[in-house]
Motif scaffolding. Structure first.
Motif, PDB file in Angstrom:
ATOM      1  N   SER A 159     -12.299   0.840  -5.772  1.00  0.00           N
ATOM      2  CA  SER A 159     -11.218  -0.329  -4.615  1.00  0.00           C
ATOM      3  C   SER A 159     -10.742   0.721  -3.430  1.00  0.00           C
ATOM      4  O   SER A 159     -10.598  -0.308  -3.331  1.00  0.00           O
ATOM      5  CB  SER A 159      -9.957  -0.304  -5.799  1.00  0.00           C
ATOM      6  OG  SER A 159     -10.589  -1.203  -7.003  1.00  0.00           O
ATOM      7  N   CYS A 160     -11.369   1.537  -3.392  1.00  0.00           N
ATOM      8  CA  CYS A 160     -10.709   2.281  -1.950  1.00  0.00           C
ATOM      9  C   CYS A 160     -12.419   2.679  -1.145  1.00  0.00           C
ATOM     10  O   CYS A 160     -11.634   3.264  -0.146  1.00  0.00           O
ATOM     11  CB  CYS A 160      -9.911   3.548  -2.452  1.00  0.00           C
ATOM     12  SG  CYS A 160      -8.255   3.061  -3.338  1.00  0.00           S
ATOM     13  N   VAL A 181     -10.467   3.289  -8.763  1.00  0.00           N
ATOM     14  CA  VAL A 181      -9.958   3.679  -8.118  1.00  0.00           C
ATOM     15  C   VAL A 181     -10.572   3.762  -6.800  1.00  0.00           C
ATOM     16  O   VAL A 181     -10.321   3.807  -6.038  1.00  0.00           O
ATOM     17  CB  VAL A 181      -9.100   4.782  -8.637  1.00  0.00           C
ATOM     18  CG1 VAL A 181      -8.537   5.378  -6.814  1.00  0.00           C
ATOM     19  CG2 VAL A 181      -8.119   4.289  -9.341  1.00  0.00           C
ATOM     20  N   LYS A 194       0.406  -1.251   0.088  1.00  0.00           N
ATOM     21  CA  LYS A 194       0.298  -0.209   0.111  1.00  0.00           C
ATOM     22  C   LYS A 194       0.991   1.344   0.258  1.00  0.00           C
ATOM     23  O   LYS A 194       2.231   1.130  -0.236  1.00  0.00           O
ATOM     24  CB  LYS A 194      -1.093  -0.235   1.528  1.00  0.00           C
ATOM     25  CG  LYS A 194      -1.682  -1.110   1.145  1.00  0.00           C
ATOM     26  CD  LYS A 194      -2.990  -1.150   2.584  1.00  0.00           C
ATOM     27  CE  LYS A 194      -3.824  -1.866   2.496  1.00  0.00           C
ATOM     28  NZ  LYS A 194      -3.453  -3.348   3.031  1.00  0.00           N
ATOM     29  N   TYR A 226      -6.967   7.919   4.962  1.00  0.00           N
ATOM     30  CA  TYR A 226      -6.307   6.828   4.304  1.00  0.00           C
ATOM     31  C   TYR A 226      -6.247   5.912   3.396  1.00  0.00           C
ATOM     32  O   TYR A 226      -5.773   5.524   2.177  1.00  0.00           O
ATOM     33  CB  TYR A 226      -6.662   5.330   4.932  1.00  0.00           C
ATOM     34  CG  TYR A 226      -5.403   4.195   4.914  1.00  0.00           C
ATOM     35  CD1 TYR A 226      -4.193   4.051   5.531  1.00  0.00           C
ATOM     36  CD2 TYR A 226      -6.011   2.958   4.863  1.00  0.00           C
ATOM     37  CE1 TYR A 226      -3.059   2.590   4.862  1.00  0.00           C
ATOM     38  CE2 TYR A 226      -5.524   1.509   4.296  1.00  0.00           C
ATOM     39  CZ  TYR A 226      -4.455   1.976   4.813  1.00  0.00           C
ATOM     40  OH  TYR A 226      -3.422   0.241   4.856  1.00  0.00           O
ATOM     41  N   ARG A 227      -8.204   5.360   2.803  1.00  0.00           N
ATOM     42  CA  ARG A 227      -7.963   5.408   1.523  1.00  0.00           C
ATOM     43  C   ARG A 227      -7.760   6.635   0.003  1.00  0.00           C
ATOM     44  O   ARG A 227      -7.315   5.997  -0.537  1.00  0.00           O
ATOM     45  CB  ARG A 227      -9.636   6.064   1.319  1.00  0.00           C
ATOM     46  CG  ARG A 227     -10.451   4.096   2.289  1.00  0.00           C
ATOM     47  CD  ARG A 227     -11.762   5.020   2.418  1.00  0.00           C
ATOM     48  NE  ARG A 227     -12.810   3.730   3.047  1.00  0.00           N
ATOM     49  CZ  ARG A 227     -13.816   3.986   3.280  1.00  0.00           C
ATOM     50  NH1 ARG A 227     -14.351   5.005   3.605  1.00  0.00           N
ATOM     51  NH2 ARG A 227     -14.452   2.466   4.022  1.00  0.00           N
ATOM     52  N   TYR A 233     -10.169  -1.759   3.887  1.00  0.00           N
ATOM     53  CA  TYR A 233     -10.313  -0.095   3.621  1.00  0.00           C
ATOM     54  C   TYR A 233     -11.467   0.301   2.740  1.00  0.00           C
ATOM     55  O   TYR A 233     -12.667   1.212   2.882  1.00  0.00           O
ATOM     56  CB  TYR A 233      -8.871   0.722   3.665  1.00  0.00           C
ATOM     57  CG  TYR A 233      -8.642   0.782   2.710  1.00  0.00           C
ATOM     58  CD1 TYR A 233      -8.645   0.709   1.146  1.00  0.00           C
ATOM     59  CD2 TYR A 233      -7.346  -0.578   2.629  1.00  0.00           C
ATOM     60  CE1 TYR A 233      -8.335   0.392  -0.005  1.00  0.00           C
ATOM     61  CE2 TYR A 233      -6.619  -1.035   1.529  1.00  0.00           C
ATOM     62  CZ  TYR A 233      -7.006  -0.746   0.452  1.00  0.00           C
ATOM     63  OH  TYR A 233      -5.997  -0.948  -1.341  1.00  0.00           O
ATOM     64  N   SER A 234     -11.620  -1.443   2.044  1.00  0.00           N
ATOM     65  CA  SER A 234     -11.888  -1.075   0.422  1.00  0.00           C
ATOM     66  C   SER A 234     -13.855  -1.297   0.820  1.00  0.00           C
ATOM     67  O   SER A 234     -14.635  -1.516  -0.015  1.00  0.00           O
ATOM     68  CB  SER A 234     -10.921  -1.931  -0.111  1.00  0.00           C
ATOM     69  OG  SER A 234     -11.702  -3.412   0.249  1.00  0.00           O
ATOM     70  N   SER A 244      -6.150  -0.835   7.472  1.00  0.00           N
ATOM     71  CA  SER A 244      -5.692  -1.476   6.575  1.00  0.00           C
ATOM     72  C   SER A 244      -5.781  -2.806   5.634  1.00  0.00           C
ATOM     73  O   SER A 244      -4.891  -2.873   4.613  1.00  0.00           O
ATOM     74  CB  SER A 244      -3.983  -1.422   7.310  1.00  0.00           C
ATOM     75  OG  SER A 244      -3.474  -2.686   7.904  1.00  0.00           O
ATOM     76  N   CYS A 280      -4.383   5.284  -0.507  1.00  0.00           N
ATOM     77  CA  CYS A 280      -4.241   4.089  -1.214  1.00  0.00           C
ATOM     78  C   CYS A 280      -4.511   4.632  -2.842  1.00  0.00           C
ATOM     79  O   CYS A 280      -4.059   3.731  -4.027  1.00  0.00           O
ATOM     80  CB  CYS A 280      -4.776   2.862  -0.768  1.00  0.00           C
ATOM     81  SG  CYS A 280      -5.093   2.115   1.013  1.00  0.00           S
ATOM     82  N   ALA A 281      -5.784   4.901  -2.996  1.00  0.00           N
ATOM     83  CA  ALA A 281      -5.941   6.078  -3.870  1.00  0.00           C
ATOM     84  C   ALA A 281      -4.267   6.323  -5.345  1.00  0.00           C
ATOM     85  O   ALA A 281      -4.644   6.157  -6.227  1.00  0.00           O
ATOM     86  CB  ALA A 281      -6.914   6.737  -4.116  1.00  0.00           C
ATOM     87  N   ASN A 307     -10.969   7.604   5.863  1.00  0.00           N
ATOM     88  CA  ASN A 307     -10.574   8.649   4.567  1.00  0.00           C
ATOM     89  C   ASN A 307      -9.516   8.987   3.998  1.00  0.00           C
ATOM     90  O   ASN A 307      -8.935   8.829   2.938  1.00  0.00           O
ATOM     91  CB  ASN A 307     -11.410   9.973   4.283  1.00  0.00           C
ATOM     92  CG  ASN A 307     -13.398   9.245   3.949  1.00  0.00           C
ATOM     93  OD1 ASN A 307     -13.902   8.465   4.090  1.00  0.00           O
ATOM     94  ND2 ASN A 307     -13.770   9.938   4.985  1.00  0.00           N
TER      95      ASN A 307
END
Length: 283
Positions: free
Chosen positions: A254-255, A251, A2, A232-233, A193-194, A190, A236-237, A230
């Motif tokens: 997925s996030c 994306v 990530k 964290y998402r 999150y999706s 972690s 990841c995005a 949010n």
């Protein structure tokens, strides 16, 4: 891997030389240090600017020349401000050698019988000079740098012991349990999150009522749990947009964002640019 993980799993250095050096500037991906923890030790050296850093439940602003020591398992994260800083992440076991006079002290640090002060350079500029030399050696990687790096680490710990920049460890069981609860929440985020995550489910994992959990989490991270989720998402995005040929809608889904327009709005909130602008900036 990530973009940033609450518990870092990436390898720092190599098996035979488990130490890594990272220089962070406003242009590097990991410039903003999201709240996380790892099993390695870390030294942060502030080259320029300032850095408001939270270590477990203590928040302090550090400035150019300051050295911060982060013990294994310590939750940490913060916000750099016009800052350039170095991070040295290492396995302290590398300093354990057979028939080494230092081994007992190193083992006491590993077992937490000795707890090294977080703010190492306070009233001690010798520490700053040692760590700056260590960072420069790791950055340049000249012939024989591995010898010099280990030498600087021994000198650093020697100065720490001589200057008594440590305490004999006493563990507050209540504080320790609360910190471990936060670690469990971060680990859950972690890994999930999706998916749909709400405040009640995070509070349940922490073993706290939602109101107290929200207050305690914010005191630790300076963000509410949902704000942190949010953020964290979006991190990841950023990784997906940087490394994969996927659409913004893909994306978003997925996030953990079911609404593309809300994803774009949230992305802009944390990054001050849209996903499209981020892609252009990356490439």
């Amino acid at each position: 891997m990530k973009y940033i993980d609450y518990q870092e799993h990436r390898q720092h250095g190599t098996f035979n030389f488990p130490i890594a050096h990272y220089r962070e500037t406003p242009r590097t991906p990991r410039y903003l240090m999201t709240y996380h923890w790892h099993t390695n030790y870390e030294i942060v050296f502030i080259r320029e600017g300032s850095f408001t850093l939270t270590l477990d439940d203590n928040t302090q602003t550090y400035h150019a020349g300051d050295v911060i020591f982060i013990s294994d398992g310590m939750l940490h994260g913060g916000t750099p401000m016009d800052c350039i800083y170095d991070c040295i992440v290492f396995d302290l076991q590398m300093l354990l050698k057979n028939n080494n006079a230092c081994s007992k002290t190193v083992q006491d640090i590993i077992s937490h019988k000795i707890r090294i002060n977080s703010f190492l350079s306070e009233n001690n500029r010798v520490i700053s000079a040692i760590v700056q030399d260590l960072c420069n050696t790791l950055s340049e990687k000249g012939d024989g740098y591995e010898f010099k790096v280990q030498g600087y680490l021994y000198i650093l710990f020697g100065e720490i012991i001589q200057s008594r920049l440590y305490t004999k460890s006493t563990i507050d069981n209540i504080t320790s349990e609360r910190l471990n609860s936060i670690k469990e929440v971060l680990q859950y985020i972690s890994e999930n999150y999706s998916n749909n995550i709400n405040l009640d489910s995070l509070a349940h994992i922490a073993g706290m009522n939602p109101k107290y959990f929200c207050r305690y989490f914010k005191s630790m991270t300076e963000r509410t749990p949902i704000d942190y989720l949010n953020y964290y998402r979006i991190e990841c995005a950023c990784e997906m947009l940087s490394t994969k040929d996927v659409s913004i809608r893909e994306v978003a889904i997925s996030c953990g964002f079911n609404d593309e327009s809300y994803f774009i709005k949230t992305f802009h909130k944390y990054k001050d640019i849209t996903p499209k602008q981020f892609i252009k900036q990356e490439f």
